[in-house]
Scaffold this active site. Structure first.
Site, mmCIF file in Angstrom:
data_model
loop_
_atom_site.group_PDB
_atom_site.id
_atom_site.type_symbol
_atom_site.label_atom_id
_atom_site.label_comp_id
_atom_site.label_asym_id
_atom_site.label_seq_id
_atom_site.Cartn_x
_atom_site.Cartn_y
_atom_site.Cartn_z
ATOM 1 N N GLY A 20 0.821 -1.197 0.000
ATOM 2 C CA GLY A 20 0.000 0.000 0.000
ATOM 3 C C GLY A 20 0.858 1.251 0.000
ATOM 4 C CB ALA B 42 -1.689 9.045 1.903
ATOM 5 N N GLY C 103 1.427 4.667 3.448
ATOM 6 C CA GLY C 103 2.521 3.780 3.047
ATOM 7 C C GLY C 103 3.713 4.550 2.517
ATOM 8 C CG ASN D 266 -8.090 5.109 8.448
ATOM 9 O OD1 ASN D 266 -7.405 5.598 9.342
ATOM 10 N ND2 ASN D 266 -8.299 5.727 7.301
ATOM 11 C CE LYS E 125 -6.103 7.453 12.539
ATOM 12 N NZ LYS E 125 -5.048 6.995 11.629
ATOM 13 C CG ASN F 186 -10.966 7.730 11.779
ATOM 14 O OD1 ASN F 186 -11.758 6.858 12.088
ATOM 15 N ND2 ASN F 186 -9.703 7.456 11.484
ATOM 16 C CG ASN G 114 -12.498 9.185 7.086
ATOM 17 O OD1 ASN G 114 -11.986 9.373 5.997
ATOM 18 N ND2 ASN G 114 -11.797 9.116 8.196
#
Length: 326
Positions: A7, A10, A12, A102, A204, A208, A212
Site C-alpha cells: 500500500g 499516502a 505507506g 484505519n 482513533k 474519524n 470520514n
C-alpha cells in the site's frame, strides 16, 4: 531491517520514505502507475517546501522479495483480503506484520481479554481467510496519528502529525515491539508502545468514524462538517454510541465528543481520506469504520440508531457510485 510496504499510498509512502531514508532496505509491492513512479523517482515525500526522494525497490509479486523482517500493511480495508492471499512469501517465523490501517482490524479480538476474546468480525473477515493468510502471531498493531495525502502515484504530502502508537494484540511489552519501535524512532517518528493497542485503535476510530463518511457524503472539508451545528450534533450522537460500545468491550473513552472534535478542528480545512477516495472513484472503507462497530454493538447489546443511519446512507451512496459491493 528488511521492510516491505503493502500500500504505497499516502500512509505507506510516508512510512516507506522515512524508513528508506533512515537506512532500512525498503521494498514496495506495487503495480501500474505507482510501480512506474517508484521505479522512476523512488520514494518521495513532501513536507512543507522540502521534497525528499530515496531509491525504492519495487516488486509486483511478494515472491520476488522473499522473507522480510517487517511487513507494513497500509492498504485500505477493501484491499485486505487480496493482501492476505498474497503475503505468505514474505513471512518466516520471526517476520512482524504491522497493520497501519484505519478502523477496526481483523485481529482486534485476538488475545484481547474478556468474554469477547477471539471473536471473529464477520463484516471484516467473513470467511476467516484474512486471519488464515496473516496469522495473528505475526501481527503488531499500529495507530498512525498523521495527516498525509497522495498527490500523485508515488508522491506523498505530509501535512501534520508524526505520532505512531504500536503494540502487541495480547497487550504488554515484547522484544519484537521494542525492536520495531527502535527502527521507527530512528526513522524520525514519535513512537509510543501501548499497553493495550485495542484502546488506541478504538480512540482513533471514535474520532474519524464520523468525519470520514460525513465528508464523503457531503463533499465538505472537515471544518465545514464541524461548523454546521446540526451535522456536528449528529456526529456527536454517533460518537456517543461508539463510546458506549467501547466501554462494554474494555476500550473506554475518557474524553467528551466535543473535546475530541476540538482536536480535529485544529487540523483545519482538509479533505478526509474517504472523501478523497470517493472523488477518485476508489472503493471506500465503510466496513472497517462503520459496519464493524455496528456488528460489535449488536454483540454487546448496544443500540446504534444514529450509527445505523450513517452506515445506511454511506453504503447506499457508495453502491450508487460503484465503490462498495452489493
Amino acid at each position: 531491517m528488511k521492510v516491505t510496504i503493502f500500500g504505497a499510498g499516502a500512509i505507506g509512502g510516508f512510512l516507506g520514505t522515512r524508513l528508506a531514508q533512515s537506512g532500512c532496505e525498503v521494498a514496495a509491492i506495487a503495480r501500474g502507475a505507482t510501480a512506474a513512479a517508484l521505479r522512476a523517482h523512488g520514494w518521495r515525500l513532501q513536507t512543507g517546501g522540502t521534497l525528499v526522494a530515496v531509491p525504492a525497490r519495487v516488486a509486483e509479486q511478494p515472491s520476488e522479495l522473499g522473507p522480510q523482517d517487517l511487513v507494513v500493511v497500509a492498504v485500505k480495508g477493501p484491499a485486505l483480503a487480496s493482501i492476505a492471499a498474497a503475503i505468505s512469501p514474505l513471512l518466516d517465523r520471526d517476520t512482524v506484520v504491522m497493520s497501519a490501517m484505519n478502523g477496526v482490524p481483523w485481529w482486534f479480538f485476538h488475545e484481547f481479554g474478556g468474554e469477547y476474546a477471539g471473536t471473529q468480525i464477520a463484516s471484516i473477515d467473513p470467511d476467516g481467510s484474512i486471519a488464515a493468510g496473516i496469522p495473528a502471531r505475526h501481527v503488531v498493531g499500529c495507530v498512525v496519528h498523521a495527516a498525509c495525502a497522495s498527490l500523485e502515484p508515488g508522491l506523498t504530502r505530509h501535512n501534520v502529525g508524526n505520532r505512531l502508537i504500536i503494540g502487541e494484540p495480547r497487550g504488554g511489552d515484547s522484544p519484537r515491539v521494542r525492536a520495531v519501535a527502535q527502527t521507527l524512532s530512528h526513522a524520525g517518528f514519535d513512537v509510543e508502545v501501548s499497553a493495550c493497542i485495542q484502546r488506541d485503535v478504538w480512540y482513533k476510530l471514535w474520532g474519524n468514524m464520523t468525519m470520514n463518511p460525513v465528508s464523503a457524503l457531503t463533499g465538505a472539508t472537515v471544518d465545514r462538517v464541524l461548523d454546521d451545528p446540526l451535522v456536528n450534533g449528529f456526529c456527536l450522537e454517533v460518537m456517543r454510541e461508539a463510546a458506549a460500545i467501547g466501554a462494554r468491550i474494555g476500550c473506554p473513552i475518557e474524553q467528551s465528543g466535543q473535546d475530541r472534535n476540538a482536536i480535529t478542528r485544529k487540523l483545519g480545512a482538509f479533505k478526509t481520506s474517504m472523501l478523497q477516495d470517493v472523488e477518485a472513484g476508489k472503493p471506500v472503507e465503510i466496513d472497517v469504520l462503520l459496519s464493524a462497530v455496528r456488528e460489535i454493538g449488536q454483540k454487546v447489546g448496544e443500540r446504534t440508531p444514529q450509527l445505523d443511519a450513517l452506515l445506511g446512507l454511506s453504503r447506499l451512496q457508495a453502491r450508487m457510485r460503484g465503490l462498495y459491493p452489493g
